[in-house]
Design an enzyme around this catalytic site. Structure first.
Site, PDB file in Angstrom:
ATOM      1  CG  HIS A  99      -0.237   0.284   2.496  1.00 26.45           C
ATOM      2  ND1 HIS A  99       0.461  -0.680   3.163  1.00 26.45           N
ATOM      3  CD2 HIS A  99      -0.091   1.416   3.214  1.00 26.45           C
ATOM      4  CE1 HIS A  99       0.997  -0.169   4.251  1.00 26.45           C
ATOM      5  NE2 HIS A  99       0.683   1.110   4.317  1.00 26.45           N
TER       6      HIS A  99
HETATM    7  C1  UD1 Z   1      -2.331   5.101   5.826  1.00 22.86           C
HETATM    8  C2  UD1 Z   1      -1.094   5.653   6.528  1.00 22.86           C
HETATM    9  C3  UD1 Z   1       0.036   4.622   6.470  1.00 22.86           C
HETATM   10  C4  UD1 Z   1      -0.438   3.285   6.984  1.00 22.86           C
HETATM   11  C5  UD1 Z   1      -1.683   2.864   6.219  1.00 22.86           C
HETATM   12  C6  UD1 Z   1      -2.234   1.531   6.667  1.00 22.86           C
HETATM   13  C7  UD1 Z   1      -0.662   8.067   6.436  1.00 22.86           C
HETATM   14  C8  UD1 Z   1       0.142   9.117   5.778  1.00 22.86           C
HETATM   15  N1  UD1 Z   1      -0.597   6.840   5.875  1.00 22.86           N
HETATM   16  O1  UD1 Z   1      -2.006   4.939   4.447  1.00 22.86           O
HETATM   17  O2  UD1 Z   1       1.108   5.079   7.261  1.00 22.86           O
HETATM   18  O3  UD1 Z   1       0.601   2.354   6.827  1.00 22.86           O
HETATM   19  O4  UD1 Z   1      -2.691   3.863   6.394  1.00 22.86           O
HETATM   20  O5  UD1 Z   1      -3.241   1.077   5.812  1.00 22.86           O
HETATM   21  O6  UD1 Z   1      -1.320   8.331   7.418  1.00 22.86           O
HETATM   22  N2  UD1 Z   1      -9.213   4.371   1.348  1.00 22.86           N
HETATM   23  C9  UD1 Z   1     -10.423   3.718   1.224  1.00 22.86           C
HETATM   24  N3  UD1 Z   1     -11.024   3.277   2.368  1.00 22.86           N
HETATM   25  C10 UD1 Z   1     -10.482   3.451   3.600  1.00 22.86           C
HETATM   26  C11 UD1 Z   1      -9.261   4.123   3.707  1.00 22.86           C
HETATM   27  C12 UD1 Z   1      -8.635   4.573   2.581  1.00 22.86           C
HETATM   28  O7  UD1 Z   1     -10.934   3.551   0.134  1.00 22.86           O
HETATM   29  O8  UD1 Z   1     -11.094   3.011   4.587  1.00 22.86           O
HETATM   30  C13 UD1 Z   1      -8.531   4.820   0.119  1.00 22.86           C
HETATM   31  C14 UD1 Z   1      -8.860   6.244  -0.263  1.00 22.86           C
HETATM   32  O9  UD1 Z   1      -8.902   6.320  -1.632  1.00 22.86           O
HETATM   33  C15 UD1 Z   1      -7.661   7.026   0.244  1.00 22.86           C
HETATM   34  C16 UD1 Z   1      -6.538   6.015   0.066  1.00 22.86           C
HETATM   35  O10 UD1 Z   1      -7.145   4.738   0.307  1.00 22.86           O
HETATM   36  O11 UD1 Z   1      -7.448   8.188  -0.464  1.00 22.86           O
HETATM   37  C17 UD1 Z   1      -5.407   6.214   1.020  1.00 22.86           C
HETATM   38  O12 UD1 Z   1      -5.854   6.267   2.377  1.00 22.86           O
HETATM   39  P1  UD1 Z   1      -4.983   7.085   3.467  1.00 22.86           P
HETATM   40  O13 UD1 Z   1      -5.548   6.881   4.818  1.00 22.86           O
HETATM   41  O14 UD1 Z   1      -4.793   8.485   3.012  1.00 22.86           O
HETATM   42  O15 UD1 Z   1      -3.568   6.410   3.359  1.00 22.86           O
HETATM   43  P2  UD1 Z   1      -3.152   4.861   3.362  1.00 22.86           P
HETATM   44  O16 UD1 Z   1      -2.509   4.574   2.074  1.00 22.86           O
HETATM   45  O17 UD1 Z   1      -4.270   3.984   3.825  1.00 22.86           O
END
Ligand code: UD1
Length: 387
Positions: A227
C-alpha cells in the site's frame, strides 16, 4: 485520569486495543476512544474493532480521505473541539499516520483559547510549557527510517518532538530519541504492543482456519500486502511489482488482500485484469485482523511494505520480504526474519526462501504480550507523581 486513545487507521487499532482493555480494569483510569475516521471502510475499520473487542468509539471525527494537508488539518480542527469539550488529562497517540501527527499538534497547542485566556483544565503543569494542557504520550516512539520522503517519517519526527512521554518498542528507538536530544526521563521502553493483540487473540486466530477455507495447505502459500505510495502510486513501479508477483505465483500459490489505494491504482494503470487472470494468485478485499493473522500464521513467507507485518512475522518466525529501501524497524532484520528487497530482486529472494533452509531468528526483548501492563504502570506513576 481521563485518557484519550486516538485511533485512526488500520494499524492503529491493534495498538490501542490492549491498552484500552488494560486501562478499563483500573479504577483510577477513564479511557476514551477517539476515532478520527482516517480509515472508514468496514474491512479497514469496523471489522478490526469487532475482532479486537473494542466498543464503539466515544467520538468519531469522520475526517475521511484527502491530501496530507486536508486530512491533517481536518483532524486538528475536529479533535481540538473534542479536547475543549472533554478536557482530557492525557492523550495517547500511536504509530505514525497523519492522524497521529494531527492529534499531537492539537493537544500540544490547546493551553490558550482564541482570546488568549489560559485554559487551566489539566492538573499537569509542564516545566517547558507555559500554562496547562493534557500530557501527550506517543506509543511506538523513536522509530526512524531516516527517509523523509515517507510521510510517516515526518509524522514520527514531529510527534516525538512534541511528546511528553515516549513509549518505545526497542533499544534502537531509545537511541534515536536520545540522539535527537529528547530528555532521557521522557523515554520509557515498554516493548511492542502489537504482540499483546496477537497474544490476546491467539486462540481465536488459531480457530479461524482461513487457509483451510481457501483450500490452502499450511506452509504452501505466500501472502502479499502492498500500500505504500512509493510502490503503488506510479505505473512503472507497480507494473514491475505485478510482474514479480505473477512470477512468484508460478512458484507458490499467493494470496493478496488488496488495499483500497492499491486497487484504485491497479485499475488506473490497467494491471488488475492481468492479476485476476493468474491461476496461482488469489486476489481479495482487505481482511479483518483475525482472518489476516490466521493467513499469516500458516504461510511460507510474506511479501509486504507494511510496518506492522515486519514485526508480526519476526515474532512468529515467518520469513518476511519487505519491498522497501529502508525500514524504521531495523531490529526485525538484525534479530528477526525480515529482509529488505526491491521490485527487481523480489523473485530471486522469494526463491531463496523456497529452496533453502530457514535461517535462525529471535524474538526481541519485551515483545512478550505484556506491553499494555507496562504502559498502565507508567501512566499510574505519572498520575501519582502529578507530573
Ligand atoms: C495510511 C497511513 C500509512 C499506513 C496505512 C495503513 C498516512 C500518511 N498513511 O495509508 O502510514 O501504513 O494507512 O493502511 O497516514 N481508502 C479507502 N477506504 C479506507 C481508507 C482509505 O478507500 O477506509 C482509500 C482512499 O482512496 C484514500 C486512500 O485509500 O485516499 C489512502 O488512504 P490514506 O488513509 O490516506 O492512506 P493509506 O494509504 O491507507
Amino acid at each position: 485520569m481521563k485518557i484519550h486513545l486516538i485511533a485512526a487507521a488500520r494499524p492503529n487499532f491493534m495498538k490501542i486495543a490492549p491498552l484500552y482493555h488494560a486501562l478499563k480494569k483500573e479504577d483510577w483510569a477513564e479511557p476514551c476512544i477517539v476515532h478520527t475516521g482516517q480509515h472508514y471502510d468496514i474491512n479497514m475499520s469496523d471489522a478490526f474493532f469487532r475482532d479486537l473487542m473494542l466498543p464503539e468509539p466515544d467520538f468519531h471525527l469522520g475526517v475521511g480521505s484527502g491530501s496530507h494537508a486536508e486530512q491533517t488539518g481536518r483532524v486538528m480542527v475536529e479533535y481540538e473541539k473534542i479536547i475543549f469539550d472533554t478536557l482530557p488529562d492525557m492523550v495517547v497517540v500511536v504509530g505514525d499516520v497523519n492522524s497521529t501527527l494531527a492529534c499531537a499538534l492539537a493537544t500540544t497547542k490547546v493551553s490558550y483559547n482564541q482570546d488568549g485566556e489560559s485554559f487551566c483544565f489539566s492538573r499537569f503543569s509542564l516545566p517547558d510549557y507555559p500554562g496547562y494542557r493534557p500530557l501527550l504520550a506517543h506509543l511506538e516512539a523513536g522509530l526512524r527510517s531516516f527517509d523523509r520522503s515517507m510521510p510517516e517519517e515526518i509524522n514520527r519526527l514531529v510527534t516525538d518532538t512534541l511528546s511528553d512521554v515516549l513509549w518505545t518498542p526497542s533499544p534502537d528507538a531509545d537511541k534515536n530519541l536520545k540522539k535527537e536530544g529528547i530528555a532521557e526521563e521522557k523515554i520509557i521502553r515498554v516493548g511492542n504492543i502489537m504482540i499483546d493483540s496477537l497474544e490476546m487473540l491467539r486462540g481465536v486466530i488459531e480457530k479461524q482456519k482461513m487457509p483451510e477455507e481457501l483450500g490452502l495447505e499450511c506452509g504452501k502459500y505466500a501472502v502479499v500486502t502492498l500500500h505504500r505510495p512509493s510502490n503503488v502510486d506510479t505505473q512503472e513501479q507497480l507494473s514491475t511489482i505485478c510482474d514479480g508477483i505473477l512470477a512468484i505465483s508460478d512458484r507458490i500459490t499467493t494470496v493478496f488482500p488488496v488495499h483500497p489505494r492499491t486497487r484504485k491504482n491497479l485499475e488506473k494503470f490497467d494491471l488488475l485484469k492481468k492479476l485476476e487472470n493468474c491461476k496461482g494468485l488469489m486476489l481479495m478485499e482487505p481482511v479483518n485482523y483475525v482472518r489476516f493473522m490466521s493467513l499469516i500464521f500458516d504461510c511460507r513467507f510474506v511479501l509486504t511494505d507494511s510496518g506492522g507485518i515486519q514485526e508480526e512475522t519476526t515474532y512468529l518466525g515467518i520469513p518476511c520480504l519487505t519491498l522497501r529501501p529502508n525500514t524504521e524497524r531495523p531490529i526485525t532484520i538484525e534479530q528477526g526474519t525480515n529482509r529488505l528487497i526491491t521490485a527487481e530482486t523480489m523473485v530471486e529472494e522469494a526463491e531463496k526462501i523456497l529452496f533453502s533452509s530457514p535461517s535462525s531468528s529471535q524474538i526481541p526483548d519485551l515483545w512478550d504480550g505484556r506491553t499494555a501492563e507496562r504502559i498502565v504502570e507508567s501512566i499510574k506513576d505519572i498520575s501519582d507523581s502529578g507530573c
